[in-house]
Design a protein around this motif. Sequence first.
Motif, mmCIF file in Angstrom:
data_model
loop_
_atom_site.group_PDB
_atom_site.id
_atom_site.type_symbol
_atom_site.label_atom_id
_atom_site.label_comp_id
_atom_site.label_asym_id
_atom_site.label_seq_id
_atom_site.Cartn_x
_atom_site.Cartn_y
_atom_site.Cartn_z
ATOM 1 N N ILE A 29 0.835 -1.200 0.000
ATOM 2 C CA ILE A 29 0.000 0.000 0.000
ATOM 3 C C ILE A 29 0.867 1.246 0.000
ATOM 4 N N GLN A 30 1.951 1.223 0.765
ATOM 5 C CA GLN A 30 2.869 2.365 0.778
ATOM 6 C C GLN A 30 3.478 2.589 -0.605
ATOM 7 N N GLU A 31 3.879 1.500 -1.254
ATOM 8 C CA GLU A 31 4.459 1.611 -2.601
ATOM 9 C C GLU A 31 3.415 2.114 -3.602
ATOM 10 N N ASN A 32 2.196 1.625 -3.475
ATOM 11 C CA ASN A 32 1.136 2.063 -4.382
ATOM 12 C C ASN A 32 0.863 3.555 -4.238
ATOM 13 N N MET A 33 0.885 4.046 -3.007
ATOM 14 C CA MET A 33 0.630 5.459 -2.780
ATOM 15 C C MET A 33 1.754 6.330 -3.326
ATOM 16 N N GLU A 34 2.976 5.866 -3.187
ATOM 17 C CA GLU A 34 4.107 6.614 -3.732
ATOM 18 C C GLU A 34 4.013 6.678 -5.256
ATOM 19 N N ALA A 35 3.623 5.560 -5.863
ATOM 20 C CA ALA A 35 3.483 5.522 -7.316
ATOM 21 C C ALA A 35 2.318 6.402 -7.771
ATOM 22 N N GLN A 36 1.242 6.422 -6.987
ATOM 23 C CA GLN A 36 0.060 7.195 -7.361
ATOM 24 C C GLN A 36 0.349 8.700 -7.375
ATOM 25 N N LYS A 37 1.288 9.140 -6.546
ATOM 26 C CA LYS A 37 1.636 10.567 -6.498
ATOM 27 C C LYS A 37 2.180 11.058 -7.833
ATOM 28 N N ARG A 38 2.670 10.129 -8.650
ATOM 29 C CA ARG A 38 3.238 10.499 -9.950
ATOM 30 C C ARG A 38 2.225 10.336 -11.086
ATOM 31 N N ARG A 39 1.017 9.894 -10.732
ATOM 32 C CA ARG A 39 -0.009 9.674 -11.743
ATOM 33 C C ARG A 39 -1.166 10.651 -11.567
ATOM 34 N N ARG A 40 -1.990 10.713 -12.597
ATOM 35 C CA ARG A 40 -3.194 11.548 -12.549
ATOM 36 C C ARG A 40 -4.328 10.714 -11.966
ATOM 37 N N VAL A 41 -4.944 11.236 -10.925
ATOM 38 C CA VAL A 41 -6.038 10.505 -10.296
ATOM 39 C C VAL A 41 -7.297 10.653 -11.141
ATOM 40 N N SER A 42 -8.169 9.670 -11.093
ATOM 41 C CA SER A 42 -9.429 9.724 -11.837
ATOM 42 C C SER A 42 -10.209 10.974 -11.426
ATOM 43 N N PRO A 43 -10.770 11.707 -12.385
ATOM 44 C CA PRO A 43 -11.397 13.004 -12.079
ATOM 45 C C PRO A 43 -12.638 12.947 -11.195
ATOM 46 N N TRP A 44 -13.230 11.770 -11.012
ATOM 47 C CA TRP A 44 -14.430 11.690 -10.173
ATOM 48 C C TRP A 44 -14.109 11.320 -8.717
ATOM 49 N N VAL A 45 -12.818 11.205 -8.409
ATOM 50 C CA VAL A 45 -12.415 10.989 -7.017
ATOM 51 C C VAL A 45 -11.377 12.035 -6.621
ATOM 52 N N GLU A 46 -11.365 12.370 -5.347
ATOM 53 C CA GLU A 46 -10.375 13.294 -4.802
ATOM 54 C C GLU A 46 -9.474 12.506 -3.867
ATOM 55 N N LEU A 47 -8.170 12.697 -3.973
ATOM 56 C CA LEU A 47 -7.226 11.885 -3.213
ATOM 57 C C LEU A 47 -6.318 12.744 -2.349
ATOM 58 N N ASP A 48 -6.170 12.331 -1.103
ATOM 59 C CA ASP A 48 -5.190 12.906 -0.182
ATOM 60 C C ASP A 48 -4.178 11.801 0.097
ATOM 61 N N ALA A 49 -3.189 11.681 -0.801
ATOM 62 C CA ALA A 49 -2.243 10.562 -0.736
ATOM 63 C C ALA A 49 -1.426 10.570 0.553
ATOM 64 N N ARG A 108 -19.598 9.102 -19.035
ATOM 65 C CA ARG A 108 -19.084 8.070 -19.952
ATOM 66 C C ARG A 108 -17.757 8.477 -20.556
ATOM 67 N N GLU A 109 -17.596 9.755 -20.879
ATOM 68 C CA GLU A 109 -16.335 10.203 -21.486
ATOM 69 C C GLU A 109 -15.164 10.172 -20.512
ATOM 70 N N ASP A 110 -15.451 10.072 -19.211
ATOM 71 C CA ASP A 110 -14.381 9.944 -18.215
ATOM 72 C C ASP A 110 -13.755 8.556 -18.244
ATOM 73 N N LEU A 111 -14.534 7.582 -18.689
ATOM 74 C CA LEU A 111 -14.116 6.190 -18.613
ATOM 75 C C LEU A 111 -13.495 5.747 -19.940
ATOM 76 N N ALA A 112 -12.185 5.684 -19.942
ATOM 77 C CA ALA A 112 -11.470 5.275 -21.165
ATOM 78 C C ALA A 112 -11.427 3.755 -21.255
ATOM 79 N N LEU A 113 -12.602 3.159 -21.357
ATOM 80 C CA LEU A 113 -12.711 1.705 -21.404
ATOM 81 C C LEU A 113 -12.844 1.242 -22.847
ATOM 82 N N PRO A 114 -12.054 0.258 -23.264
ATOM 83 C CA PRO A 114 -12.138 -0.254 -24.639
ATOM 84 C C PRO A 114 -13.320 -1.204 -24.798
ATOM 85 N N ILE A 115 -14.500 -0.703 -24.437
ATOM 86 C CA ILE A 115 -15.710 -1.531 -24.391
ATOM 87 C C ILE A 115 -16.838 -0.822 -25.138
#
Length: 206
Positions: free
Chosen positions: A155-175, A188-195
């Motif tokens: 979980i610690q590693e995931n949070m460190e990695a997430q700090k370098r990524r863009r969080v999904s626009p429908w959630v707010e994160l306090d890493a 629907r346009e928020d979800l870049a799903l190949p479906i």
Amino acid sequence: MGRFRGSITKLSRREGINLAETEKVQKYLDKRPYAPGQHGQRRGRGRPSDYSVRLREKQKLARLYGIGEKQFRNLFEEAANVPGVTGTVFLQLLERRLDNVVFRMGFASTRRQARQFVGHGHILVNGKKVDIASYRVKIGDEISVSDLGRKIGFIQENMEAQKRRRVSPWVELDAENFKGTFSRLPAREDLALPINENFIIEYYSR
């Protein structure tokens, strides 16, 4: 459809999409863009039937979110009875699953890992432990990691990695504090799903 516990990479190659949504799996797909197995490169040469196309689309989405057939169909039937665009409502219901929200916030690197964290009681919703992966998150809910969970290396590693990524626009994160808020339903346009969810609607409407 039972819970798949094998190689997510092989399953991704079978479906032709990155089911784990990780860089590692994407590298395998780029290197081997065909189905696994001895005859993987020879499959799919013929024109698939309409039924086959719709079935595969349904399987892709169910496997992307890691949901069995019964639960998947129940969610679809619920979406079909809610006002709005059925396909979009269906995707929103999938996105509101607790394991998916944990994945979207970056506490877990995959939905499979997120499901494990939830099941082990490391995730809190509005300060209370929730260990049901299918729990439906509501707008405004705060999702956080338990004190014990914050000490877990993954979980610690995931949070460190997430700090370098863009969080999904429908959630707010306090890493820094291992918490986030489900702020709105994704469009629907928020979800870049190949479906193509219309194929899934047609599959269940046949």
